[in-house]
Write an enzyme that holds these catalytic residues in place. Structure first.
Site, PDB file in Angstrom:
ATOM      1  N   GLN A  93       0.820  -1.212   0.000  1.00 42.78           N
ATOM      2  CA  GLN A  93       0.000   0.000   0.000  1.00 42.78           C
ATOM      3  C   GLN A  93       0.850   1.256   0.000  1.00 42.78           C
ATOM      4  O   GLN A  93       0.759   2.078  -0.896  1.00 42.78           O
ATOM      5  CB  GLN A  93      -0.971   0.011   1.179  1.00 42.78           C
ATOM      6  N   ASP A  94       1.715   1.405   1.013  1.00 42.08           N
ATOM      7  CA  ASP A  94       2.648   2.533   1.025  1.00 42.08           C
ATOM      8  C   ASP A  94       3.880   2.121   1.821  1.00 42.08           C
ATOM      9  O   ASP A  94       3.888   1.069   2.455  1.00 42.08           O
ATOM     10  CB  ASP A  94       1.993   3.812   1.567  1.00 42.08           C
ATOM     11  N   PRO A  95       4.958   2.917   1.788  1.00 42.73           N
ATOM     12  CA  PRO A  95       6.214   2.496   2.420  1.00 42.73           C
ATOM     13  C   PRO A  95       6.098   2.376   3.935  1.00 42.73           C
ATOM     14  O   PRO A  95       5.249   3.005   4.571  1.00 42.73           O
ATOM     15  CB  PRO A  95       7.187   3.623   2.045  1.00 42.73           C
TER      16      PRO A  95
END
EC number: 3.2.2.27
Length: 245
Positions: A71-73
């Protein structure tokens, strides 16, 4: 167009075949707005600019076999490295730890003593596995901070770029939220085959580890069915890999 310092740092590691795509995107209003937001941040950008596009530094678009979406870092500066689920930290993040446990369950021959090198996932990246976050940046210590900043459009256009070249890798969604995010926020998944699996986070309970259906073997079976070389899923390069185990 004169490229600013931030963008130059972002693309410093990108292969020319991917630069062709990114150089077109940077001309577009949404990407210019994204760059302005990143430059205006007073807090630290995660990952650091030189690693944001690192996922595009290992192989050419034509060699893309699988896209595993995150999804995101990771929001910690010690973890985020530009590859979804991978980490530069010597301490293995919980989600990655479970990914490795799942891998060892499907391929017992890959069970090994813990090594800090296992966190990098470089062996996967070098074999055509695009470890792609739906949102490529965040603000230090804040999850999902850059949602709706433009990365969704970037990845939507990335799928179009691949599709227009008749490159159709298997899309792998880990978790319902990731699948919904990709399908609804990024979109443009028509024409791609995809595989959904529980998320490896401990917040998802034990579904990832106890799922009776294989993940990594299913991906390799798909590759064989499409006359492509299977992935050696060893997390450390040159580790023994027995596809029949």
């Amino acid at each position: 167009m004169v490229m600013d310092d931030l963008f130059q740092r972002m693309v410093s590691c990108v292969l020319p075949s991917w630069r062709a795509f990114i150089d077109e995107e940077v001309k577009k209003p949404y990407f210019q707005a994204l760059l302005e937001k990143l430059k205006a941040l007073k807090a630290t950008i995660i990952p650091k600019p030189e690693l944001i596009f690192r996922v595009f530094s290992f192989f050419k678009p034509i060699d893309t076999k699988v896209i595993i979406f995150g999804q995101d870092p990771y929001p910690s500066p010690n973890d985020a490295c530009g590859l979804a689920f991978a980490s530069n930290n010597s301490k293995t993040p919980a989600s990655l730890k479970r990914i490795i446990l799942r891998l060892e369950k499907e391929y017992p021959s890959l069970k090994q003593e813990s090594s800090w090198q296992q966190n990098f996932l470089l062996n996967w990246a070098e074999q055509g596995v695009l470890l792609l976050n739906g949102i490529l940046t965040t603000t230090v210590f804040i999850r999902n901070a850059h949602k709706n900043w433009g990365w969704e459009e970037f990845n939507c256009n990335l799928l179009t770029f691949l599709k227009n070249q008749n490159i159709k890798p298997l899309l792998v969604f880990l978790g319902v939220q990731t699948k919904n995010f990709v399908v609804k926020s990024i979109g443009n998944v028509d024409g791609f085959e995809h595989l959904s699996y529980p998320h490896p986070s401990p917040l998802s309970g034990n579904l990832f580890l106890t799922n009776p259906n294989d993940l990594f073997k299913t991906i390799n079976n798909w590759l064989k069915q499409h006359n492509q070389k299977i992935i050696n899923w060893a997390v450390v390069k040159n580790a023994s890999f027995d596809q029949l185990s």
